[in-house]
Scaffold this motif. Structure first.
Motif, PDB file in Angstrom:
ATOM      1  N   ASP A  36       0.867  -1.468  -0.085  1.00 50.19           N
ATOM      2  CA  ASP A  36      -0.045  -0.145  -0.039  1.00 50.19           C
ATOM      3  C   ASP A  36       0.870   1.280   0.073  1.00 50.19           C
ATOM      4  O   ASP A  36       0.459   2.388   0.439  1.00 50.19           O
ATOM      5  CB  ASP A  36      -0.864  -0.047   1.056  1.00 50.19           C
ATOM      6  CG  ASP A  36      -0.343   0.160   2.356  1.00 50.19           C
ATOM      7  OD1 ASP A  36       1.012   0.285   2.588  1.00 50.19           O
ATOM      8  OD2 ASP A  36      -1.072   0.108   3.538  1.00 50.19           O
ATOM      9  N   SER A  40      -0.350   2.145   5.339  1.00 46.35           N
ATOM     10  CA  SER A  40      -0.774   1.832   6.862  1.00 46.35           C
ATOM     11  C   SER A  40       0.229   1.996   7.724  1.00 46.35           C
ATOM     12  O   SER A  40      -0.237   2.202   8.813  1.00 46.35           O
ATOM     13  CB  SER A  40      -1.008   0.319   6.485  1.00 46.35           C
ATOM     14  OG  SER A  40      -1.863  -0.298   5.588  1.00 46.35           O
ATOM     15  N   TYR A  43      -0.375   5.708   8.896  1.00 44.84           N
ATOM     16  CA  TYR A  43      -1.773   5.645   9.422  1.00 44.84           C
ATOM     17  C   TYR A  43      -1.736   5.420  10.692  1.00 44.84           C
ATOM     18  O   TYR A  43      -2.506   6.209  11.624  1.00 44.84           O
ATOM     19  CB  TYR A  43      -2.730   4.846   8.255  1.00 44.84           C
ATOM     20  CG  TYR A  43      -4.080   5.277   9.009  1.00 44.84           C
ATOM     21  CD1 TYR A  43      -4.751   6.245   8.388  1.00 44.84           C
ATOM     22  CD2 TYR A  43      -4.861   4.129   9.759  1.00 44.84           C
ATOM     23  CE1 TYR A  43      -6.223   6.455   8.577  1.00 44.84           C
ATOM     24  CE2 TYR A  43      -6.086   4.494   9.964  1.00 44.84           C
ATOM     25  CZ  TYR A  43      -6.823   5.666   9.374  1.00 44.84           C
ATOM     26  OH  TYR A  43      -8.170   5.782   9.613  1.00 44.84           O
TER      27      TYR A  43
END
Length: 176
Positions: A36, A40, A43
């Motif tokens: 990704d 992630s 985040y």
């Protein structure tokens, strides 16, 4: 003063645009990344998300009205008075004052998502502490610039670089 930082984590074209003139990010999704692309991991370092109303509307359309950041405190800056939803509080007061107060609260880092007008205000008012920009091997020629022309100046220090297949991530801290 809290050690809470405001971090811009964003993707851009090689020539510095965050979207086409018609708000399209199709060019970004055509590039082959890796996993990704670090989203992630990033985040997990934030507990609060700030975004402008146009960006919020775009996300809601793109995500079929399923807000993707339900587990974070989310504030959307708008010029209108809008009632909060289960996931978002709308702020139509002074952006700078609101953000400075937010930084003083206990918590993790704050992610400024965009868009262009909000980013300009944040840069102009020296509210950004770190910039993590992922460069796409795409030249758009025109669009919505990451850095609008304006009366601001930042000295940055390179904290690190990473690659995610065709993407290059540049991580900078802002020198005081």
């Amino acid at each position: 003063m809290s050690s809470r930082k405001i971090v811009l984590f964003i993707a851009q074209s090689l020539d510095g645009y965050i979207a086409t003139k018609d708000d399209s990010l199709d060019w970004l999704f055509k590039v082959e990344g890796e996993g990704d692309n670090g989203i992630s991991e990033f985040y997990e370092t934030v507990d609060t998300i700030l975004l402008g109303k146009r960006t919020y509307d775009w996300i809601m359309k793109f995500e079929n009205e399923q807000f993707p950041y339900k587990d974070k405190d989310c504030y959307v800056f708008t010029r209108s008075s809008i009632a909060p939803t289960d996931n978002v509080k709308f702020v139509n007061g002074n952006i700078v004052e609101f953000t400075r107060n937010l930084k003083k609260e206990k918590g993790e880092n704050i992610w400024i998502v965009g868009g262009g007008d909000i980013l300009y205000t944040f840069f102009k008012e020296k509210l950004v502490d770190e910039i993590i920009t992922t460069i796409s091997p795409t030249i758009l020629g025109d669009g919505i610039p990451l850095f609008k022309t304006g009366d601001y100046h930042y000295e940055l220090e390179l904290k690190g670089t990473r690659t995610f297949n065709q993407f290059v991530e540049l991580h900078y801290t802002v020198k005081n």
